[in-house]
Design a protein around this motif. Structure first.
Motif, PDB file in Angstrom:
ATOM      1  N   ASP A  92       0.793  -1.239   0.000  1.00 51.16           N
ATOM      2  CA  ASP A  92       0.000   0.000   0.000  1.00 51.16           C
ATOM      3  C   ASP A  92       0.827   1.291   0.000  1.00 51.16           C
ATOM      4  O   ASP A  92       0.500   2.217  -0.736  1.00 51.16           O
ATOM      5  CB  ASP A  92      -0.986   0.011   1.172  1.00 51.16           C
ATOM      6  CG  ASP A  92      -2.180  -0.895   0.929  1.00 51.16           C
ATOM      7  OD1 ASP A  92      -2.349  -1.362  -0.217  1.00 51.16           O
ATOM      8  OD2 ASP A  92      -2.938  -1.148   1.887  1.00 51.16           O
ATOM      9  N   HIS A 111       3.424   1.973  -1.436  1.00 56.75           N
ATOM     10  CA  HIS A 111       4.154   2.141  -2.691  1.00 56.75           C
ATOM     11  C   HIS A 111       3.245   2.170  -3.920  1.00 56.75           C
ATOM     12  O   HIS A 111       3.735   2.272  -5.041  1.00 56.75           O
ATOM     13  CB  HIS A 111       5.173   1.010  -2.837  1.00 56.75           C
ATOM     14  CG  HIS A 111       6.025   0.816  -1.626  1.00 56.75           C
ATOM     15  ND1 HIS A 111       7.020   1.694  -1.276  1.00 56.75           N
ATOM     16  CD2 HIS A 111       5.998  -0.134  -0.653  1.00 56.75           C
ATOM     17  CE1 HIS A 111       7.585   1.280  -0.162  1.00 56.75           C
ATOM     18  NE2 HIS A 111       6.988   0.181   0.243  1.00 56.75           N
ATOM     19  N   LEU A 112       1.944   2.081  -3.733  1.00 55.94           N
ATOM     20  CA  LEU A 112       1.028   1.986  -4.865  1.00 55.94           C
ATOM     21  C   LEU A 112       1.070   3.210  -5.765  1.00 55.94           C
ATOM     22  O   LEU A 112       1.038   3.091  -6.991  1.00 55.94           O
ATOM     23  CB  LEU A 112      -0.396   1.729  -4.384  1.00 55.94           C
ATOM     24  CG  LEU A 112      -0.631   0.389  -3.682  1.00 55.94           C
ATOM     25  CD1 LEU A 112      -2.097   0.247  -3.291  1.00 55.94           C
ATOM     26  CD2 LEU A 112      -0.197  -0.765  -4.539  1.00 55.94           C
ATOM     27  N   GLU A 113       1.133   4.400  -5.184  1.00 58.82           N
ATOM     28  CA  GLU A 113       1.156   5.619  -5.995  1.00 58.82           C
ATOM     29  C   GLU A 113       2.417   5.684  -6.858  1.00 58.82           C
ATOM     30  O   GLU A 113       2.357   6.093  -8.017  1.00 58.82           O
ATOM     31  CB  GLU A 113       1.053   6.850  -5.103  1.00 58.82           C
ATOM     32  CG  GLU A 113      -0.326   7.031  -4.495  1.00 58.82           C
ATOM     33  CD  GLU A 113      -0.403   8.301  -3.657  1.00 58.82           C
ATOM     34  OE1 GLU A 113       0.357   9.245  -3.939  1.00 58.82           O
ATOM     35  OE2 GLU A 113      -1.241   8.329  -2.744  1.00 58.82           O
ATOM     36  N   MET A 114       3.537   5.243  -6.305  1.00 62.63           N
ATOM     37  CA  MET A 114       4.787   5.254  -7.050  1.00 62.63           C
ATOM     38  C   MET A 114       4.715   4.250  -8.209  1.00 62.63           C
ATOM     39  O   MET A 114       5.109   4.556  -9.338  1.00 62.63           O
ATOM     40  CB  MET A 114       5.960   4.908  -6.122  1.00 62.63           C
ATOM     41  CG  MET A 114       7.296   4.926  -6.811  1.00 62.63           C
ATOM     42  SD  MET A 114       7.742   6.519  -7.540  1.00 62.63           S
ATOM     43  CE  MET A 114       7.669   7.590  -6.150  1.00 62.63           C
ATOM     44  N   ASP A 121       2.010   3.154  -9.693  1.00 63.79           N
ATOM     45  CA  ASP A 121       1.074   3.690 -10.683  1.00 63.79           C
ATOM     46  C   ASP A 121       1.727   4.765 -11.549  1.00 63.79           C
ATOM     47  O   ASP A 121       1.492   4.834 -12.762  1.00 63.79           O
ATOM     48  CB  ASP A 121      -0.170   4.253 -10.003  1.00 63.79           C
ATOM     49  CG  ASP A 121      -1.117   3.167  -9.506  1.00 63.79           C
ATOM     50  OD1 ASP A 121      -0.868   1.970  -9.803  1.00 63.79           O
ATOM     51  OD2 ASP A 121      -2.101   3.506  -8.827  1.00 63.79           O
ATOM     52  N   SER A 122       2.547   5.618 -10.949  1.00 65.81           N
ATOM     53  CA  SER A 122       3.197   6.671 -11.743  1.00 65.81           C
ATOM     54  C   SER A 122       4.183   6.056 -12.734  1.00 65.81           C
ATOM     55  O   SER A 122       4.287   6.525 -13.869  1.00 65.81           O
ATOM     56  CB  SER A 122       3.891   7.680 -10.832  1.00 65.81           C
ATOM     57  OG  SER A 122       5.028   7.098 -10.222  1.00 65.81           O
ATOM     58  N   TRP A 123       4.895   5.001 -12.329  1.00 62.23           N
ATOM     59  CA  TRP A 123       5.795   4.324 -13.264  1.00 62.23           C
ATOM     60  C   TRP A 123       5.020   3.700 -14.413  1.00 62.23           C
ATOM     61  O   TRP A 123       5.438   3.759 -15.563  1.00 62.23           O
ATOM     62  CB  TRP A 123       6.612   3.254 -12.552  1.00 62.23           C
ATOM     63  CG  TRP A 123       7.617   3.791 -11.577  1.00 62.23           C
ATOM     64  CD1 TRP A 123       8.198   5.032 -11.594  1.00 62.23           C
ATOM     65  CD2 TRP A 123       8.144   3.117 -10.443  1.00 62.23           C
ATOM     66  NE1 TRP A 123       9.059   5.165 -10.532  1.00 62.23           N
ATOM     67  CE2 TRP A 123       9.054   3.995  -9.810  1.00 62.23           C
ATOM     68  CE3 TRP A 123       7.954   1.866  -9.888  1.00 62.23           C
ATOM     69  CZ2 TRP A 123       9.763   3.654  -8.662  1.00 62.23           C
ATOM     70  CZ3 TRP A 123       8.664   1.521  -8.755  1.00 62.23           C
ATOM     71  CH2 TRP A 123       9.546   2.402  -8.151  1.00 62.23           C
ATOM     72  N   ARG A 174       2.117   4.695 -15.539  1.00 58.69           N
ATOM     73  CA  ARG A 174       1.604   5.769 -16.399  1.00 58.69           C
ATOM     74  C   ARG A 174       2.704   6.303 -17.313  1.00 58.69           C
ATOM     75  O   ARG A 174       2.453   6.642 -18.468  1.00 58.69           O
ATOM     76  CB  ARG A 174       1.016   6.886 -15.546  1.00 58.69           C
ATOM     77  CG  ARG A 174      -0.341   6.551 -15.004  1.00 58.69           C
ATOM     78  CD  ARG A 174      -1.025   7.753 -14.356  1.00 58.69           C
ATOM     79  NE  ARG A 174      -2.232   7.322 -13.694  1.00 58.69           N
ATOM     80  CZ  ARG A 174      -2.307   6.971 -12.403  1.00 58.69           C
ATOM     81  NH1 ARG A 174      -1.227   7.046 -11.637  1.00 58.69           N
ATOM     82  NH2 ARG A 174      -3.438   6.569 -11.876  1.00 58.69           N
ATOM     83  N   TYR A 178      -0.254  -7.208  -8.489  1.00 57.19           N
ATOM     84  CA  TYR A 178      -0.776  -5.849  -8.590  1.00 57.19           C
ATOM     85  C   TYR A 178      -0.573  -5.289  -9.992  1.00 57.19           C
ATOM     86  O   TYR A 178      -1.491  -4.731 -10.594  1.00 57.19           O
ATOM     87  CB  TYR A 178      -0.104  -4.942  -7.557  1.00 57.19           C
ATOM     88  CG  TYR A 178      -0.596  -3.518  -7.647  1.00 57.19           C
ATOM     89  CD1 TYR A 178      -1.856  -3.182  -7.177  1.00 57.19           C
ATOM     90  CD2 TYR A 178       0.174  -2.531  -8.232  1.00 57.19           C
ATOM     91  CE1 TYR A 178      -2.331  -1.883  -7.270  1.00 57.19           C
ATOM     92  CE2 TYR A 178      -0.282  -1.232  -8.331  1.00 57.19           C
ATOM     93  CZ  TYR A 178      -1.537  -0.916  -7.851  1.00 57.19           C
ATOM     94  OH  TYR A 178      -2.005   0.360  -7.956  1.00 57.19           O
ATOM     95  N   ARG A 181      -3.333  -3.818 -12.561  1.00 58.81           N
ATOM     96  CA  ARG A 181      -3.314  -2.347 -12.610  1.00 58.81           C
ATOM     97  C   ARG A 181      -2.845  -1.807 -13.959  1.00 58.81           C
ATOM     98  O   ARG A 181      -3.321  -0.765 -14.406  1.00 58.81           O
ATOM     99  CB  ARG A 181      -2.426  -1.823 -11.485  1.00 58.81           C
ATOM    100  CG  ARG A 181      -2.542  -0.349 -11.285  1.00 58.81           C
ATOM    101  CD  ARG A 181      -3.919   0.055 -10.807  1.00 58.81           C
ATOM    102  NE  ARG A 181      -3.951   1.484 -10.654  1.00 58.81           N
ATOM    103  CZ  ARG A 181      -4.886   2.273 -11.153  1.00 58.81           C
ATOM    104  NH1 ARG A 181      -5.912   1.761 -11.800  1.00 58.81           N
ATOM    105  NH2 ARG A 181      -4.826   3.565 -10.999  1.00 58.81           N
ATOM    106  N   ILE A 207      -4.884   1.108 -15.993  1.00 54.91           N
ATOM    107  CA  ILE A 207      -4.292   2.404 -16.355  1.00 54.91           C
ATOM    108  C   ILE A 207      -4.427   2.643 -17.854  1.00 54.91           C
ATOM    109  O   ILE A 207      -4.715   3.755 -18.294  1.00 54.91           O
ATOM    110  CB  ILE A 207      -2.822   2.464 -15.885  1.00 54.91           C
ATOM    111  CG1 ILE A 207      -2.792   2.585 -14.357  1.00 54.91           C
ATOM    112  CG2 ILE A 207      -2.066   3.608 -16.547  1.00 54.91           C
ATOM    113  CD1 ILE A 207      -1.421   2.515 -13.742  1.00 54.91           C
TER     114      ILE A 207
END
Length: 148
Positions: free
Chosen positions: A24, A26-29, A31-33, A35, A72, A76, A80
């Protein structure tokens, strides 16, 4: 005991609150990779292994396992792409067939042993679209000998 006297069936249990995952934070990081990978050349996109390596090197995330990252990323990455409009969402259009309305018909030839000899006969095949039931008939009328 009082609850058992009021009803023979037990009360449904309360659902357990969802626990957080070690992934949890690290999820935003991640997701940014993912994207950023939308515009990257195919060979330069992140794999689950590369994401795990970056988490270990850059964020010291030793509590995260490869399986967690792989599961994940597998779900994900597609989400995305759909959010970015790069991939259509799955759609399901059910087929509706009314009774006694539609069927598939086909004719063909089949080789059978008839009276001890190989013979080519005509086959009729009918499949009803509503029920999926099929009827097959083989006709020896006008059969010819096969040279198999």
């Amino acid at each position: 005991m009082a609850a058992a006297l009021t009803s023979a069936w037990p009360k449904p249990r309360k659902p357990q609150p969802k626990r957080g995952s070690r992934l949890d934070p690290h999820l935003e990081m991640i997701d940014s990779w993912l994207r950023d990978d939308l515009d990257a050349p195919r060979k330069q996109r992140h794999t689950a292994k590369r994401i795990l390596d970056r988490l270990l090197d850059e964020h010291d995330a030793h509590e995260v396992s490869y399986g967690m990252v792989r599961d994940y990323v597998a779900t994900r990455r597609r989400e995305i792409r759909i959010e970015a409009g790069r991939e259509p969402a799955n759609t399901f259009i059910p087929q509706i067939h009314l009774p006694d309305r539609e069927a598939e018909v086909d004719f063909g030839e089949v080789v059978v042993r008839l009276r001890g000899e190989l013979a080519t006969c005509t086959m009729f095949s009918l499949r009803l679209s509503y029920s999926g039931k099929a009827v097959h008939r083989i006709s020896a009328f006008g059969w010819t000998r096969s040279l198999l």
